[in-house]
Design a protein around this motif. Structure first.
Motif, short mmCIF file in Angstrom:
data_model
loop_
_atom_site.label_atom_id
_atom_site.label_comp_id
_atom_site.label_asym_id
_atom_site.label_seq_id
_atom_site.Cartn_x
_atom_site.Cartn_y
_atom_site.Cartn_z
N UNK A 205 -9.00 -0.31 1.33
CA UNK A 205 -9.56 -0.87 0.12
C UNK A 205 -10.40 -0.23 -0.68
N UNK A 206 -11.09 0.45 0.36
CA UNK A 206 -12.19 1.41 -0.34
C UNK A 206 -11.65 2.58 -1.08
N UNK A 207 -10.55 3.11 -0.59
CA UNK A 207 -9.94 4.29 -1.20
C UNK A 207 -9.17 3.84 -2.57
N UNK A 208 -8.70 2.69 -2.68
CA UNK A 208 -8.00 2.35 -3.66
C UNK A 208 -9.23 2.00 -4.87
N UNK A 209 -10.30 1.39 -4.54
CA UNK A 209 -11.36 1.13 -5.39
C UNK A 209 -11.77 2.56 -5.95
N UNK A 210 -12.00 3.56 -5.15
CA UNK A 210 -12.24 4.89 -5.69
C UNK A 210 -11.36 5.37 -6.55
N UNK B 199 0.81 -1.28 -0.10
CA UNK B 199 -0.04 -0.05 0.01
C UNK B 199 0.89 1.23 -0.13
N UNK B 200 1.90 1.30 0.91
CA UNK B 200 2.85 2.39 0.87
C UNK B 200 3.47 2.77 -0.61
N UNK C 77 -12.10 -4.67 -14.05
CA UNK C 77 -11.30 -4.78 -12.79
C UNK C 77 -11.76 -3.73 -11.69
N UNK C 78 -12.24 -2.46 -12.47
CA UNK C 78 -12.67 -1.45 -11.24
C UNK C 78 -14.02 -2.02 -10.64
N UNK C 79 -15.09 -2.49 -11.53
CA UNK C 79 -16.17 -2.89 -10.87
C UNK C 79 -16.01 -4.10 -9.98
N UNK C 80 -15.27 -5.13 -10.56
CA UNK C 80 -15.07 -6.35 -9.41
C UNK C 80 -14.45 -6.05 -8.12
N UNK C 81 -13.48 -5.04 -8.28
CA UNK C 81 -13.02 -4.64 -6.85
C UNK C 81 -13.98 -4.13 -6.00
N UNK D 6 -3.69 -4.07 -5.33
CA UNK D 6 -3.60 -3.44 -4.29
C UNK D 6 -4.71 -3.74 -3.20
N UNK D 7 -5.80 -3.23 -4.11
CA UNK D 7 -7.25 -3.47 -3.40
C UNK D 7 -7.43 -5.22 -2.98
N UNK D 8 -7.18 -5.79 -3.83
CA UNK D 8 -7.39 -7.23 -3.28
C UNK D 8 -6.64 -7.80 -2.18
N UNK D 9 -5.41 -7.46 -2.15
CA UNK D 9 -4.41 -7.63 -1.23
C UNK D 9 -4.82 -7.21 0.30
N UNK D 10 -5.44 -5.73 -0.02
CA UNK D 10 -5.96 -5.18 1.22
C UNK D 10 -7.44 -5.66 1.77
N UNK D 11 -8.10 -6.22 0.83
CA UNK D 11 -9.31 -7.07 1.00
C UNK D 11 -9.05 -8.24 1.72
#
Length: 187
Positions: free
Chosen positions: A127-132, A92-93, A143-147, A114-119
């Motif tokens: 995770x929400x921040x990266x999805x946004x 994430x960093x 990928x954006x929708x599935x995240x 990044x999103x999936x590892x955080x999830x």
């Protein structure tokens, strides 16, 4: 033995299964190989971090390489829970540094990784921040929708989950089997 002769980074989870072998020699050899690979991962991640901090304009090259390398290993979940969480935070960093310095060079796959590892570690807020961010930069990619769907599925936000489904239906994005199955399971 065939796994060890090739690129073992892709097969660490298989090697970790050999740790439970009844054959003590196999288990010992698997433990040795796995320990060496994990130590190499630790060293490589630190090298990427150092290169990123010293790289200047070349920072995106090292950030991309670091994210891809880390994702390949972390998605196999071969670390202890505490170390897995720690390295997902490092990922994430690295993503934050990349995003702050050269987000135009980031790919939807990197946002997804990044999103999936955080999830997986249960860090829904980050995770929400990266999805946004993915939604802002890559609004019409699967990928954006599935995240987003996986995030809202995991933390039980039905309203948001169905909102994303509606947005996906209105888009021109082609849905794959995995996403269809996720939608079926949640309904």
């Amino acid at each position: 033995m065939n796994v060890v002769r090739g690129d073992i980074q892709q097969f660490l989870s298989s090697i970790s299964l050999a740790l439970n072998s009844e054959d003590t020699e196999t288990a010992h050899y698997a433990a040795s190989v796995l320990q060496d690979a994990l130590n190499e991962f630790r060293i490589t991640v630190e090298r990427y971090r150092k290169q990123m901090s010293e790289a200047g304009e070349e920072m995106p090259v090292y950030a991309q390489a670091a994210l891809e390398y880390m994702d390949q290993v972390l998605q196999q979940k071969v670390f202890t829970d505490m170390e897995q969480v720690s390295y997902v935070r490092v990922m994430d960093e690295i993503g934050e540094t990349f995003y702050a310095g050269a987000r135009e060079n980031m790919t939807s796959e990197q946002y997804e990784a990044i999103s999936m590892r955080l999830l997986e570690i249960g860090d829904y807020e980050t995770c929400r921040k990266w999805c946004e961010r993915a939604r802002e930069q890559f609004p019409n990619t699967l990928a954006t929708y599935t995240c987003q769907l996986k995030l809202y599925f995991s933390n039980g936000q039905k309203d948001r989950f169905f909102q994303v489904i509606e947005e996906l239906k209105q888009s021109s994005v082609v849905v794959d089997k995995e996403t269809l199955e996720l939608i079926r399971v949640f309904r």
